[in-house]
Structures are given as structure tokens and as C-alpha cells.
Design a protein around this motif. Sequence first.
Motif, PDB file in Angstrom:
ATOM      1  N   SER A 150       0.795  -1.229   0.000  1.00 15.09           N
ATOM      2  CA  SER A 150       0.000   0.000   0.000  1.00 15.09           C
ATOM      3  C   SER A 150       0.828   1.280   0.000  1.00 15.09           C
ATOM      4  CB  SER A 150      -0.948   0.012   1.203  1.00 15.09           C
ATOM      5  OG  SER A 150      -0.214  -0.015   2.406  1.00 15.09           O
ATOM      6  N   GLY A 151       2.105   1.182   0.211  1.00 13.29           N
ATOM      7  CA  GLY A 151       2.944   2.377   0.272  1.00 13.29           C
ATOM      8  C   GLY A 151       3.291   2.914  -1.102  1.00 13.29           C
ATOM      9  N   ARG A 152       3.708   4.145  -1.116  1.00 10.40           N
ATOM     10  CA  ARG A 152       4.018   4.830  -2.371  1.00 10.40           C
ATOM     11  C   ARG A 152       5.172   4.167  -3.130  1.00 10.40           C
ATOM     12  NH1 ARG A 152       5.477  11.201  -2.891  1.00 10.40           N
ATOM     13  NH2 ARG A 152       5.276  11.295  -5.138  1.00 10.40           N
ATOM     14  N   HIS A 153       6.144   3.670  -2.400  1.00 13.90           N
ATOM     15  CA  HIS A 153       7.325   3.058  -3.022  1.00 13.90           C
ATOM     16  C   HIS A 153       7.430   1.583  -2.623  1.00 13.90           C
ATOM     17  CE1 HIS A 153       8.582   7.002  -4.339  1.00 13.90           C
ATOM     18  NE2 HIS A 153       8.439   7.453  -3.104  1.00 13.90           N
ATOM     19  N   GLY A 154       6.342   0.863  -2.800  1.00 15.35           N
ATOM     20  CA  GLY A 154       6.293  -0.540  -2.390  1.00 15.35           C
ATOM     21  C   GLY A 154       7.324  -1.420  -3.060  1.00 15.35           C
ATOM     22  N   GLN A 155       7.562  -1.207  -4.357  1.00 17.59           N
ATOM     23  CA  GLN A 155       8.555  -2.023  -5.070  1.00 17.59           C
ATOM     24  C   GLN A 155       9.959  -1.775  -4.513  1.00 17.59           C
ATOM     25  OE1 GLN A 155       8.086  -4.397  -7.227  1.00 17.59           O
ATOM     26  NE2 GLN A 155       6.118  -4.036  -8.173  1.00 17.59           N
ATOM     27  N   ARG A 156      10.259  -0.527  -4.223  1.00 17.69           N
ATOM     28  CA  ARG A 156      11.573  -0.210  -3.640  1.00 17.69           C
ATOM     29  C   ARG A 156      11.701  -0.827  -2.251  1.00 17.69           C
ATOM     30  NH1 ARG A 156      12.017   6.137  -4.908  1.00 17.69           N
ATOM     31  NH2 ARG A 156      11.721   5.984  -7.144  1.00 17.69           N
ATOM     32  N   ALA A 157      10.623  -0.782  -1.505  1.00 13.76           N
ATOM     33  CA  ALA A 157      10.643  -1.382  -0.165  1.00 13.76           C
ATOM     34  C   ALA A 157      10.896  -2.879  -0.262  1.00 13.76           C
ATOM     35  CB  ALA A 157       9.329  -1.108   0.562  1.00 13.76           C
ATOM     36  N   ALA A 158      10.322  -3.518  -1.272  1.00 14.76           N
ATOM     37  CA  ALA A 158      10.542  -4.953  -1.461  1.00 14.76           C
ATOM     38  C   ALA A 158      12.019  -5.232  -1.726  1.00 14.76           C
ATOM     39  CB  ALA A 158       9.679  -5.476  -2.610  1.00 14.76           C
ATOM     40  N   SER A 159      12.635  -4.413  -2.553  1.00 14.64           N
ATOM     41  CA  SER A 159      14.062  -4.597  -2.839  1.00 14.64           C
ATOM     42  C   SER A 159      14.914  -4.349  -1.599  1.00 14.64           C
ATOM     43  CB  SER A 159      14.500  -3.658  -3.963  1.00 14.64           C
ATOM     44  OG  SER A 159      13.823  -3.975  -5.156  1.00 14.64           O
ATOM     45  N   ALA A 160      14.602  -3.290  -0.878  1.00 20.10           N
ATOM     46  CA  ALA A 160      15.360  -2.989   0.345  1.00 20.10           C
ATOM     47  C   ALA A 160      15.211  -4.119   1.361  1.00 20.10           C
ATOM     48  CB  ALA A 160      14.887  -1.667   0.943  1.00 20.10           C
ATOM     49  N   ALA A 161      14.003  -4.621   1.504  1.00 15.66           N
ATOM     50  CA  ALA A 161      13.777  -5.739   2.426  1.00 15.66           C
ATOM     51  C   ALA A 161      14.557  -6.966   1.970  1.00 15.66           C
ATOM     52  CB  ALA A 161      12.286  -6.056   2.520  1.00 15.66           C
ATOM     53  N   GLY A 162      14.614  -7.182   0.664  1.00 19.15           N
ATOM     54  CA  GLY A 162      15.376  -8.314   0.139  1.00 19.15           C
ATOM     55  C   GLY A 162      16.848  -8.228   0.502  1.00 19.15           C
ATOM     56  N   VAL A 163      17.419  -7.049   0.355  1.00 12.41           N
ATOM     57  CA  VAL A 163      18.834  -6.860   0.708  1.00 12.41           C
ATOM     58  C   VAL A 163      19.043  -7.114   2.199  1.00 12.41           C
ATOM     59  CG1 VAL A 163      20.674  -5.131   0.908  1.00 12.41           C
ATOM     60  CG2 VAL A 163      19.332  -5.290  -1.201  1.00 12.41           C
ATOM     61  N   VAL A 164      18.175  -6.539   3.022  1.00 14.72           N
ATOM     62  CA  VAL A 164      18.301  -6.710   4.477  1.00 14.72           C
ATOM     63  C   VAL A 164      18.174  -8.186   4.861  1.00 14.72           C
ATOM     64  CG1 VAL A 164      17.181  -6.211   6.692  1.00 14.72           C
ATOM     65  CG2 VAL A 164      17.573  -4.370   5.046  1.00 14.72           C
ATOM     66  N   LEU A 165      17.211  -8.876   4.270  1.00 14.74           N
ATOM     67  CA  LEU A 165      17.011 -10.289   4.611  1.00 14.74           C
ATOM     68  C   LEU A 165      18.174 -11.157   4.140  1.00 14.74           C
ATOM     69  CD1 LEU A 165      13.202 -10.577   3.868  1.00 14.74           C
ATOM     70  CD2 LEU A 165      14.310 -10.590   6.114  1.00 14.74           C
ATOM     71  N   LEU A 166      18.699 -10.879   2.956  1.00 18.77           N
ATOM     72  CA  LEU A 166      19.861 -11.639   2.485  1.00 18.77           C
ATOM     73  C   LEU A 166      21.071 -11.400   3.387  1.00 18.77           C
ATOM     74  CD1 LEU A 166      19.489 -11.214  -1.376  1.00 18.77           C
ATOM     75  CD2 LEU A 166      19.317 -13.359  -0.081  1.00 18.77           C
ATOM     76  N   LEU A 167      21.274 -10.160   3.792  1.00 22.06           N
ATOM     77  CA  LEU A 167      22.378  -9.866   4.711  1.00 22.06           C
ATOM     78  C   LEU A 167      22.158 -10.541   6.067  1.00 22.06           C
ATOM     79  CD1 LEU A 167      23.080  -6.106   3.900  1.00 22.06           C
ATOM     80  CD2 LEU A 167      24.525  -8.089   3.357  1.00 22.06           C
ATOM     81  N   ALA A 168      20.922 -10.523   6.546  1.00 19.96           N
ATOM     82  CA  ALA A 168      20.618 -11.191   7.820  1.00 19.96           C
ATOM     83  C   ALA A 168      20.884 -12.691   7.706  1.00 19.96           C
ATOM     84  CB  ALA A 168      19.169 -10.933   8.223  1.00 19.96           C
ATOM     85  N   GLY A 169      20.516 -13.279   6.581  1.00 17.89           N
ATOM     86  CA  GLY A 169      20.800 -14.698   6.366  1.00 17.89           C
ATOM     87  C   GLY A 169      22.289 -14.978   6.369  1.00 17.89           C
ATOM     88  N   LEU A 170      23.045 -14.089   5.763  1.00 15.46           N
ATOM     89  CA  LEU A 170      24.500 -14.238   5.739  1.00 15.46           C
ATOM     90  C   LEU A 170      25.091 -14.124   7.143  1.00 15.46           C
ATOM     91  CD1 LEU A 170      26.878 -14.626   3.808  1.00 15.46           C
ATOM     92  CD2 LEU A 170      27.009 -12.145   3.601  1.00 15.46           C
ATOM     93  N   VAL A 171      24.594 -13.181   7.917  1.00 16.29           N
ATOM     94  CA  VAL A 171      25.073 -13.013   9.299  1.00 16.29           C
ATOM     95  C   VAL A 171      24.748 -14.253  10.124  1.00 16.29           C
ATOM     96  CG1 VAL A 171      24.699 -11.716  11.447  1.00 16.29           C
ATOM     97  CG2 VAL A 171      25.059 -10.498   9.293  1.00 16.29           C
ATOM     98  N   VAL A 172      23.526 -14.748   9.990  1.00 12.70           N
ATOM     99  CA  VAL A 172      23.137 -15.943  10.750  1.00 12.70           C
ATOM    100  C   VAL A 172      23.976 -17.140  10.313  1.00 12.70           C
ATOM    101  CG1 VAL A 172      21.257 -17.596  11.135  1.00 12.70           C
ATOM    102  CG2 VAL A 172      20.807 -15.143  11.267  1.00 12.70           C
ATOM    103  N   MET A 173      24.208 -17.256   9.009  1.00  6.16           N
ATOM    104  CA  MET A 173      24.994 -18.380   8.494  1.00  6.16           C
ATOM    105  C   MET A 173      26.438 -18.318   8.987  1.00  6.16           C
ATOM    106  SD  MET A 173      25.040 -21.099   6.639  1.00  6.16           S
ATOM    107  CE  MET A 173      23.869 -21.142   5.327  1.00  6.16           C
ATOM    108  N   SER A 174      26.993 -17.133   9.035  1.00  5.05           N
ATOM    109  CA  SER A 174      28.398 -17.008   9.435  1.00  5.05           C
ATOM    110  C   SER A 174      28.562 -16.789  10.932  1.00  5.05           C
ATOM    111  CB  SER A 174      29.061 -15.869   8.663  1.00  5.05           C
ATOM    112  OG  SER A 174      28.406 -14.652   8.923  1.00  5.05           O
ATOM    113  N   GLY A 175      27.468 -16.660  11.648  1.00  5.52           N
ATOM    114  CA  GLY A 175      27.531 -16.442  13.087  1.00  5.52           C
ATOM    115  C   GLY A 175      28.420 -17.415  13.833  1.00  5.52           C
ATOM    116  N   PRO A 176      28.272 -18.712  13.606  1.00  3.37           N
ATOM    117  CA  PRO A 176      29.133 -19.661  14.321  1.00  3.37           C
ATOM    118  C   PRO A 176      30.616 -19.459  14.020  1.00  3.37           C
ATOM    119  CG  PRO A 176      27.249 -20.782  13.386  1.00  3.37           C
ATOM    120  CD  PRO A 176      27.222 -19.379  12.857  1.00  3.37           C
ATOM    121  N   LEU A 177      30.931 -19.008  12.822  1.00  2.00           N
ATOM    122  CA  LEU A 177      32.333 -18.743  12.495  1.00  2.00           C
ATOM    123  C   LEU A 177      32.834 -17.494  13.214  1.00  2.00           C
ATOM    124  CD1 LEU A 177      32.228 -19.385   8.643  1.00  2.00           C
ATOM    125  CD2 LEU A 177      33.160 -20.890  10.406  1.00  2.00           C
TER     126      LEU A 177
END
Length: 174
Positions: free
Chosen positions: A143-170
Motif C-alpha cells: 500500500s505504500g508509495r514506493h512498495g517495489q523499492r521497499a521490497a528490494s530494500a527488504a530483500g537486501v536486508v534479509l539476504l544480509l541477515a541470512g549471511l550473518v546468521v549463516m556465518s555467526g558460528p564462524l
Amino acid sequence: MEAAIDRLAQPRRARATFLGAFALVWTAFGLVAFLGDDVLHHVVDATPWLAARPWLVEAGVLALAGAYQFAPLKRRSLVACRHPLGLLPTHGASRRGSFTLGLDHGLACLGSSWALMLLMFAEGFANLWWMVALTAVMVYETSGRHGQRAASAAGVVLLLAGLVVMSGPLLWGA
């Protein structure tokens, strides 16, 4: 008089039918997610290697949700979910038309948000802040004005979070 009452009740019935069909889509998704979660827990419990590395499942869900934010299906579904009136010409004003419109709109919104809902299912039970943040992202995307951009930003954040969680034990030793 009865005809006038029927004409007044028809939009309410159509709206209720639309909402019922929309809810049916999401209820079915919830059931599939619940059953999938149960299967995943059985697989993890039956696989000692995976049971010893629970962060892999969390990182996988984060990466899946993040990657899906960039998928063409996500983009098309998000457009359809954001603009449901585009579906109106293909459906009549009848109860059946309202039902199929509700299904179509529900499927479009499911197509745009299923990965975030899956992440909410996985993370949200343990952390209210995840649930709040993911809800805010989904609401703004649809519903937001820049929903597509928000989707991309969320994608970057989630991929980075996945990387942090994956590398956390290291990084922190586990």
C-alpha cells in the motif's frame, strides 16, 4: 420493498463473499505452512547433523525470503495485489464473480507475500519485533508509495541477515 432490500444487501453479500474467498486462500497457506513446519521439525530431529546446526534452517529461511523479494513472480504478484481493481473487468458482480475475485486477489497477495509470511511464521513466534517489522514491510509493500523499492530494500536486508546468521558460528564460535 423486498427487491429494494435485496439490492441493498447484494453489495454486502458480494463483499462478504470476496473477503471469505480471500481468507480461504490465506487459511490454506497457513495450514500448509503449519504442516511444513511440522515436517521440518521431524527432519531436523531425525538428522543429527542438522540438529547440531539449527542456524542453517534460520539462515535458509532468511535467504529464501530475501531472494524471493527480487523474483519476477513477486514483482508481478505485488502489482496485482496493490491494484486489485484491475481484476474487476474479468469478474461479474455476482456472488460467483465476487468469490473468484476474492480468490484471484488472495492468490496475488499470497504470491507477493508468502515468503515474508513464512519468515514471520518461523521467526515471529519467538520474537514480537520480527512480527511487527515484517508486518510493516508487507503493509508498505502493498500500500505504500514506493512498495517495489521497499521490497528490494527488504530483500537486501534479509539476504544480509541470512549471511550473518549463516556465518555467526564462524564469527562468534558455536
